[in-house]
Motif scaffolding. Structure first.
Motif, mmCIF file in Angstrom:
data_model
loop_
_atom_site.group_PDB
_atom_site.id
_atom_site.type_symbol
_atom_site.label_atom_id
_atom_site.label_comp_id
_atom_site.label_asym_id
_atom_site.label_seq_id
_atom_site.Cartn_x
_atom_site.Cartn_y
_atom_site.Cartn_z
ATOM 1 N N SER A 470 0.829 -1.211 0.000
ATOM 2 C CA SER A 470 0.000 0.000 0.000
ATOM 3 C C SER A 470 0.862 1.258 0.000
ATOM 4 O O SER A 470 0.519 2.251 -0.655
ATOM 5 N N MET A 473 2.054 1.753 -3.521
ATOM 6 C CA MET A 473 0.985 2.282 -4.367
ATOM 7 C C MET A 473 0.734 3.759 -4.107
ATOM 8 O O MET A 473 0.459 4.529 -5.039
ATOM 9 N N ILE A 478 -1.340 6.026 -6.787
ATOM 10 C CA ILE A 478 -2.599 5.281 -6.886
ATOM 11 C C ILE A 478 -3.494 5.653 -5.706
ATOM 12 O O ILE A 478 -3.042 5.686 -4.556
ATOM 13 N N GLY A 480 -7.172 5.124 -3.444
ATOM 14 C CA GLY A 480 -8.247 4.194 -3.109
ATOM 15 C C GLY A 480 -7.764 2.792 -2.825
ATOM 16 O O GLY A 480 -7.983 2.247 -1.730
ATOM 17 N N LEU A 481 -7.118 2.165 -3.804
ATOM 18 C CA LEU A 481 -6.686 0.779 -3.651
ATOM 19 C C LEU A 481 -5.743 0.568 -2.471
ATOM 20 O O LEU A 481 -5.877 -0.443 -1.760
ATOM 21 N N LEU A 484 -7.623 -0.116 0.738
ATOM 22 C CA LEU A 484 -8.253 -1.437 0.811
ATOM 23 C C LEU A 484 -7.223 -2.530 1.060
ATOM 24 O O LEU A 484 -7.471 -3.468 1.831
ATOM 25 N N VAL A 485 -6.062 -2.426 0.439
ATOM 26 C CA VAL A 485 -5.025 -3.451 0.587
ATOM 27 C C VAL A 485 -4.485 -3.470 2.014
ATOM 28 O O VAL A 485 -4.301 -4.531 2.616
ATOM 29 N N GLY A 518 -13.023 -1.824 3.718
ATOM 30 C CA GLY A 518 -11.848 -2.689 3.732
ATOM 31 C C GLY A 518 -11.755 -3.517 4.995
ATOM 32 O O GLY A 518 -11.442 -4.718 4.945
#
Length: 551
Positions: A470, A473, A478, A480-481, A484-485, A518
């Motif tokens: 994360s 990212m 990046i 949002g993702l 969640l990760v 998440g």
């Protein structure tokens, strides 16, 4: 000879055969003199730089002598706490490599006598080097007119800290098999205690500060107003009393309470290891009691800080020393401070629980040996407190203690008059700590069913890699993702679960809503994992029991 060893009292250290052996080997003139020369040069340099500089500035001889007391104490701390701890850790490991610890187990000395022999024998050279610096201390006290109570308290805590850190070295040397690594590990723990963990006091958790000498040094020297001390910390009052729930302690009293607790713990660990090398570090019942005691200390120290608002960084001047009396402001702390502090407390709770669970959970081989022993003794089941018994019930006990402690902390800090109110579901907020049980039971189940190596792989790929991924990212831009990760990691769970009860759309935003989604998925995934682990563990234990019964 055996009869003579048995009659040596524990307190009679000079008659302890292990101490005598190290006194002869580590105090040889040829190796001792170079160390003495180095220490005397360093102590003389530190002493005369401060002493002569004060005289040059026109200060009296008494003030200059008193001012030179502090640098000598620092050198004495380095000798006993850092160098001595490394000597103990490397010495214990060397004894194990040479087979001497196995030989000592065969001697009729009691485990406590053996512990005392190594504890004072391995660092005997460092105690002699410390004694070489005492003439500078005596001159500073006599010529500087320092109060006797001040010197007594400082050196009492110095020797208590030395025993604590040397026991840390003994434990590190006992657990770690490589000599050089054990020594470095013990010294790294000392550095960690002095320069890293006390940093937590900057967000209100002053508990770890009392594993060092710093609070007692500051408390005592603040009343003397030495020039060097005033230049470093100012003229104002620096310290306040320490509270544990409603009980008030001095810096000395609280330091003794904290350090003596760790000393007892390390002695118990070494005692168990001397009785049987294959014993777990802690007994199951003792581990639960110790975890309860640690959480009482943490929560008992934090609640008074919440009550007066000094736990919030915005409520005090954090550019000063963390033990300083914090200046109150009329404005309230922001809600994000309560959220972060609650998350930090939750993360500390789960980390401590993982450590305790690791120390009491049996491997498959240990469980098999426990069943065989129980069968040989005529019993059908392994006693719950035995090392070979399942640690599930004790894991539940540790988890419940952590849940209650974190729940009380969360409830107190979010309802504090010193923090801005935030819309939240009160019942859900109090229930958030129950999620700790899920992660603890998964951790215990993987460890007991699949072993330490597979637990390490699981922790690495499912709890650590998501956090690192994360971060990568986020660095790549990046959005949002990464949120969640990172939710998959148990180490981030205390912060994620605290978002669930929040109802303030402004405070939550898009990121908060992603965190809620998440963590709900992560909790469901861990619930499925726990169901699988429970089924696999029961099946595995039935297979072991059938195997033992068929022998």
């Amino acid at each position: 000879m055996g009869e003579g060893l048995q009659t040596v009292p524990l307190w009679k250290i000079w008659a302890n055969p292990i101490f005598q052996r190290y006194a002869r080997s580590r105090l040889r003139v040829g190796t001792l003199l170079p160390w003495v020369a180095v220490v005397l040069i360093a102590a003389a340099f530190a002493f005369f730089v401060v002493y002569l500089n004060d005289l040059r500035l026109g200060r009296s001889r008494a003030v200059a002598a008193a001012d030179a007391f502090f640098p000598v104490v620092v050198i004495q701390m380095v000798i006993l706490l850092l160098i001595g701890t490394g000597s103990v850790a490397s010495g214990i490991t060397s004894e194990a490599d040479d087979g001497m610890t196995d030989y000592q187990r065969l001697t009729p000395m009691t485990p406590l006598a053996k512990i005392a022999g190594y504890l004072f024998g391995l660092p005997v050279r460092e105690y002699v080097l410390f004694a070489c610096t005492l003439p500078f201390t005596v001159f500073s006290v006599a010529a500087g007119g320092l109060p006797l109570w001040l010197v007594t308290e400082i050196y009492f805590v110095l020797f208590m800290s030395a025993i604590l850190y040397h026991l840390t070295g003994c434990v590190a040397g006992t657990v770690v098999k490589r000599r050089r690594f054990a020594s470095r590990l013990a010294q790294m723990l000392v550095v960690l205690l002095y320069f890293v963990l006390p940093g937590l006091s900057r967000i209100g958790f002053v508990f770890f500060e009392y594993l060092t000498m710093r609070p007692v040094l500051l408390e005592n020297l603040s009343g003397v107003h030495l020039p060097a001390y005033d230049r470093m910390f100012g003229d104002g009052p620096l310290l306040r009393s320490v509270y544990l729930f409603d009980f008030e302690f001095s810096q000395l009293g609280f330091s003794v309470l904290i350090q003596s607790s760790l000393i007892v713990t390390f002695v118990v660990i070494l005692y168990r290891k001397w009785r049987q090398q294959t014993n777990h570090l802690l007994g199951k019942n003792f581990a639960v009691a110790l975890y309860l005691w640690v959480m009482l200390l943490l929560i008992g120290n934090a609640l008074p800080l919440i009550s007066d608002g000094s736990i919030f960084p915005s409520q005090g001047d954090m550019f000063h020393h963390p033990l300083e009396q914090m200046h109150k402001h009329d404005r309230q702390a922001e809600a994000i401070e309560a959220y972060v502090l609650s998350g930090v407390f939750g993360a500390g709770t789960i980390f401590l629980a993982f450590a305790f669970i690791s120390s009491i959970t049996p491997t498959s081989d240990e469980h098999t040996k426990g069943l065989r022993r129980a069968r040989k003794l005529g019993g059908g089941r392994i006693p719950l407190r035995a090392d070979g018994a399942t640690a599930t019930w004790h894991t539940l006990a540790i988890g419940l203690i952590g849940v209650l402690s974190w729940s009380h902390f969360i409830d107190s800090i979010f309802n504090s008059e010193h923090v801005q109110p935030v819309a939240h579901n009160t019942d859900l907020l109090r229930a958030v700590p129950l999620t700790l049980l899920l992660y603890l039971l998964c951790y215990h189940g993987i460890l007991e069913r699949f072993g330490r190596r597979n637990l390490l792989l699981y922790t690495l790929f499912f709890w650590i890699v998501p956090l690192l991924g994360s971060i990568i990212m986020v660095a790549a831009g990046i959005e949002g993702l990464p949120v969640l990760v990172a939710a998959l990691s148990a180490f981030a769970a205390p912060f994620y679960t605290l978002v669930l009860p929040l109802q303030d759309d402004v405070l939550l935003g898009d990121t908060g809503q992603l965190m809620q989604g998440g963590i709900l998925f992560a909790l469901f995934a861990h619930l499925v994992l726990l169901a699988f682990i429970s089924w696999s563990l029961r099946r595995h234990k039935r297979r072991i029991r059938r195997q033992v019964e068929s022998e």
